[in-house]
Design a protein around this motif. Structure first.
Motif, PDB file in Angstrom:
ATOM      1  N   LEU A  50       0.847  -1.191   0.000  1.00  0.00           N
ATOM      2  CA  LEU A  50       0.000   0.000   0.000  1.00  0.00           C
ATOM      3  C   LEU A  50       0.880   1.239   0.000  1.00  0.00           C
ATOM      4  O   LEU A  50       2.058   1.182   0.355  1.00  0.00           O
ATOM      5  N   HIS A  51       0.296   2.354  -0.394  1.00  0.00           N
ATOM      6  CA  HIS A  51       0.969   3.653  -0.321  1.00  0.00           C
ATOM      7  C   HIS A  51       0.260   4.454   0.763  1.00  0.00           C
ATOM      8  O   HIS A  51      -0.976   4.431   0.847  1.00  0.00           O
ATOM      9  N   TYR A  52       1.030   5.174   1.578  1.00  0.00           N
ATOM     10  CA  TYR A  52       0.475   5.886   2.723  1.00  0.00           C
ATOM     11  C   TYR A  52       0.771   7.380   2.632  1.00  0.00           C
ATOM     12  O   TYR A  52       1.869   7.780   2.262  1.00  0.00           O
ATOM     13  N   ALA A  53      -0.219   8.179   3.032  1.00  0.00           N
ATOM     14  CA  ALA A  53      -0.042   9.629   3.124  1.00  0.00           C
ATOM     15  C   ALA A  53       0.344   9.979   4.558  1.00  0.00           C
ATOM     16  O   ALA A  53       0.002   9.258   5.503  1.00  0.00           O
ATOM     17  N   ALA A  54       1.031  11.085   4.729  1.00  0.00           N
ATOM     18  CA  ALA A  54       1.411  11.541   6.067  1.00  0.00           C
ATOM     19  C   ALA A  54       0.184  11.796   6.934  1.00  0.00           C
ATOM     20  O   ALA A  54       0.259  11.727   8.161  1.00  0.00           O
ATOM     21  N   GLN A 165       8.165   4.316  10.047  1.00  0.00           N
ATOM     22  CA  GLN A 165       9.085   5.315  10.599  1.00  0.00           C
ATOM     23  C   GLN A 165       8.347   6.620  10.883  1.00  0.00           C
ATOM     24  O   GLN A 165       8.603   7.269  11.899  1.00  0.00           O
ATOM     25  N   HIS A 166       7.448   7.002   9.999  1.00  0.00           N
ATOM     26  CA  HIS A 166       6.647   8.224  10.177  1.00  0.00           C
ATOM     27  C   HIS A 166       5.815   8.116  11.469  1.00  0.00           C
ATOM     28  O   HIS A 166       5.762   9.050  12.253  1.00  0.00           O
ATOM     29  N   GLN A 167       5.197   6.971  11.674  1.00  0.00           N
ATOM     30  CA  GLN A 167       4.412   6.762  12.897  1.00  0.00           C
ATOM     31  C   GLN A 167       5.289   6.851  14.139  1.00  0.00           C
ATOM     32  O   GLN A 167       4.920   7.491  15.117  1.00  0.00           O
TER      33      GLN A 167
END
Length: 172
Positions: A50-54, A165-167
């Motif tokens: 999947l691709h995730y947005a910020a 990593q963003h999370q």
């Protein structure tokens, strides 16, 4: 005895993460362990492919169609969902712009499109059961399907590892 085992595991995890622990002060260990257990309980599921947005939406592209939803992290942050407002089929969506809103027992939140396109279908099951998002954010809880107008926008989204990593970087 079980608590000591969990406490020992939590302190070990902290050491592996490079977080200093105090071994001679049981109240510090207990506080550190409690905080670690709280953060471990909140670890959200992130799926490969999947691709995730910020802003915590996900998209899965299959040919020229994209399926869009909110991430496990987002649904956990929101809490129990009680209402979902979705766009109508045929509506245009632009990347980064609001396309829906979700209401939980905590608040109402906007949902932003991770990719541009035209809505071809919305998940009508959510009008009767918005909690499908809580139960299955990557499955039965999807929000909309759209025809993709610019696949190049996927390059600006995160893969699973980057989203993890963003999370972690934005954990409270």
């Amino acid at each position: 005895m079980a608590f000591r085992s969990v406490a020992t595991q939590a302190v070990t995890l902290l050491r592996l993460r490079g977080v200093p622990t105090v071994s001679n002060n049981s109240s510090s260990i207990t506080n550190t362990t409690t905080n670690t257990l709280r953060s471990l309980a909140f670890i959200a599921e992130v799926l490969d492919g999947l691709h995730y947005a910020a802003s915590h939406e996900w998209v899965k592209v299959e040919g020229s169609t994209a399926i869009v939803g909110i991430s496990d992290h987002a649904q956990k942050e929101l809490g129990d969902l009680v209402f979902v407002e979705l766009p109508e089929a045929g509506s245009p969506c632009k990347q980064g712009e609001k396309f829906a809103s979700v209401e939980s027992v905590k608040a109402v939140s906007d949902v932003y499109s991770p990719i541009s396109g035209t809505v071809v279908e919305v998940n009508t099951s959510l009008s009767e059961s918005p909690d499908l998002i809580n139960k299955s954010p990557y499955g039965d809880g999807w929000l909309m399907k759209l025809t993709v107008s610019n696949k190049g926008e996927l390059d600006g989204l995160m893969g699973a590892d980057a989203y993890k990593q963003h999370q972690a970087a934005n954990a409270h």
